[in-house]
Design an enzyme around this catalytic site. Structure first.
Site, PDB file in Angstrom:
ATOM      1  N   ASP A 189     -10.744 -17.051 -18.047  1.00 35.25           N
ATOM      2  CA  ASP A 189     -10.166 -18.287 -18.098  1.00 35.25           C
ATOM      3  C   ASP A 189      -8.691 -18.454 -17.114  1.00 35.25           C
ATOM      4  O   ASP A 189      -8.200 -17.501 -17.028  1.00 35.25           O
ATOM      5  CB  ASP A 189      -9.582 -18.313 -19.654  1.00 35.25           C
ATOM      6  CG  ASP A 189      -8.977 -19.770 -19.947  1.00 35.25           C
ATOM      7  OD1 ASP A 189      -7.553 -19.699 -19.523  1.00 35.25           O
ATOM      8  OD2 ASP A 189      -9.503 -20.849 -20.315  1.00 35.25           O
ATOM      9  N   ILE A 190      -8.788 -19.485 -16.575  1.00 38.48           N
ATOM     10  CA  ILE A 190      -7.580 -19.650 -15.725  1.00 38.48           C
ATOM     11  C   ILE A 190      -6.392 -20.119 -16.512  1.00 38.48           C
ATOM     12  O   ILE A 190      -6.092 -20.787 -17.316  1.00 38.48           O
ATOM     13  CB  ILE A 190      -7.984 -20.935 -14.688  1.00 38.48           C
ATOM     14  CG1 ILE A 190      -9.332 -20.763 -13.887  1.00 38.48           C
ATOM     15  CG2 ILE A 190      -6.753 -21.411 -13.563  1.00 38.48           C
ATOM     16  CD1 ILE A 190      -9.676 -21.972 -12.906  1.00 38.48           C
ATOM     17  N   GLU A 232     -12.353 -24.590 -17.867  1.00 42.65           N
ATOM     18  CA  GLU A 232     -11.875 -23.601 -16.644  1.00 42.65           C
ATOM     19  C   GLU A 232     -12.309 -22.335 -17.133  1.00 42.65           C
ATOM     20  O   GLU A 232     -11.669 -21.330 -16.460  1.00 42.65           O
ATOM     21  CB  GLU A 232     -10.325 -23.826 -16.761  1.00 42.65           C
ATOM     22  CG  GLU A 232      -9.432 -23.109 -17.898  1.00 42.65           C
ATOM     23  CD  GLU A 232      -9.203 -24.296 -18.976  1.00 42.65           C
ATOM     24  OE1 GLU A 232      -8.479 -24.148 -19.853  1.00 42.65           O
ATOM     25  OE2 GLU A 232     -10.050 -25.661 -19.013  1.00 42.65           O
TER      26      GLU A 232
END
Length: 327
Positions: A189-190, A232
């Site tokens: 995950d960003i 994301e």
């Protein structure tokens, strides 16, 4: 077996690159051909061949082959039912050859002159139907290929979407269970992606998603499979990979993204990712359990301060990465 709508070029590529093919073994060639035939081709090919033998028997034994020879046109339908251009061409050639053979070997009858004309018309009809059917099937398969790509590709990043990921991972789990192969997945995950969207705009955020997918592709093997899991989040499927190997891959990708500057126009920023790793085993032996384990590992990475790689079963050589601020 291959999908019925796959191109003949796929057949040629497999034929030229398959490790089974040596050019010296008839058995190897036979096994390769049988592997590349679809179930529909085998089924309707056998039915079509039986029908052809039935028609040919009457054509070559009955003196009035005027009506029997027309039956060769019908066997092209089995190629259409199999949705196979190969069978269409095969039955087209077979019907034409048998029509010509019948001209020389079928018993003569009182309507021999009409039979010759009829055979000529049948050959023309078979050629016409074969060509038009082949053209139609080519267009249909190209349309299906485009629709398949649209249905399985993320529109923004142009990598596989969640639907394609689920199909791939289910197949890999079945492979791991059957052949006792290693299988690992990475869910990342960003970090603070919402803040990036709020500060720089969603178009800039979209550019980061695209760039991150490209960075990941640079580090993956041909057998690895990456897709956009949602928002994301990205998921990487690594067949034949141990937990330690998957953690090492996650660390390489994390470092590469951490060191990269993301730019769009005059805007530039840096970002990081948090990675959760899970590996198939006797307990994590279903799609739901494997994904849930990776999700829990990702949660641990977030709880540990982000910008790190975590797994439920931490290997002994996990290195704690340095924390960096995101500008």
């Amino acid at each position: 077996m291959l999908n019925p709508s796959q191109d003949v070029l796929v057949w040629c590529d497999l034929y030229n690159n398959s490790p089974e093919y040596t050019g010296a073994s008839f058995k190897a060639e036979y096994n390769l051909i049988m592997h590349m035939l679809t179930e529909r081709e085998i089924l309707f090919g056998l039915i079509g061949c039986l029908a052809t033998v039935f028609f040919a028997y009457f054509d070559l034994t009955q003196p009035h082959g005027v009506t029997v020879v027309i039956s060769y046109v019908s066997i092209l339908g089995f190629g259409l039912l199999a949705r196979s251009r190969r069978l269409i061409v095969f039955f087209g050639l077979l019907g034409s050859i048998l029509s010509i053979i019948g001209y020389y070997y079928s018993p003569e009858g009182p309507y021999a002159e009409f039979a010759v004309t009829n055979r000529q018309l049948v050959v023309v009809a078979i050629a016409t139907i074969t060509i038009t059917s082949h053209m139609f099937m080519t267009q249909q398969q190209e349309f299906e290929r485009i629709m398949y790509k649209i249905a399985n590709t993320d529109q923004l990043t142009q990598i596989p979407n969640r639907r394609a990921l689920m199909v791939e991972i289910e197949g890999r789990i079945a492979e791991a269970e059957r052949y006792h192969k290693e299988l690992s997945i990475l869910l990342f995950d960003i970090d603070d992606f919402k803040n990036i969207n709020d500060q720089h705009g969603h178009l800039f955020g979209d550019k980061i998603l695209i760039d991150i997918s490209k960075v990941c592709m640079d580090w993956l093997r041909d057998t690895d499979f990456i897709g956009r899991y949602g928002g994301e989040e990205f998921l990487i499927i690594c067949p034949h990979t141990s937990l330690e190997g998957a953690v090492a891959l996650g660390e390489r990708i994390r470092t590469a993204i951490e060191s990269k500057s993301f730019s769009k126009g005059l805007k530039t920023t840096k970002t990081t990712i948090s990675v959760g790793v899970s590996t198939y085993n006797n307990e994590l032996n279903t799609l739901e359990r494997l994904l849930n384990s990776a999700d829990q590992a990702l949660y641990r990475a977030k709880a540990a301060g982000k910008n790190c790689v975590r797994s439920i079963e931490e290997p002994a050589n996990v290195i704690e990465p340095p924390r960096t601020a995101v500008s």
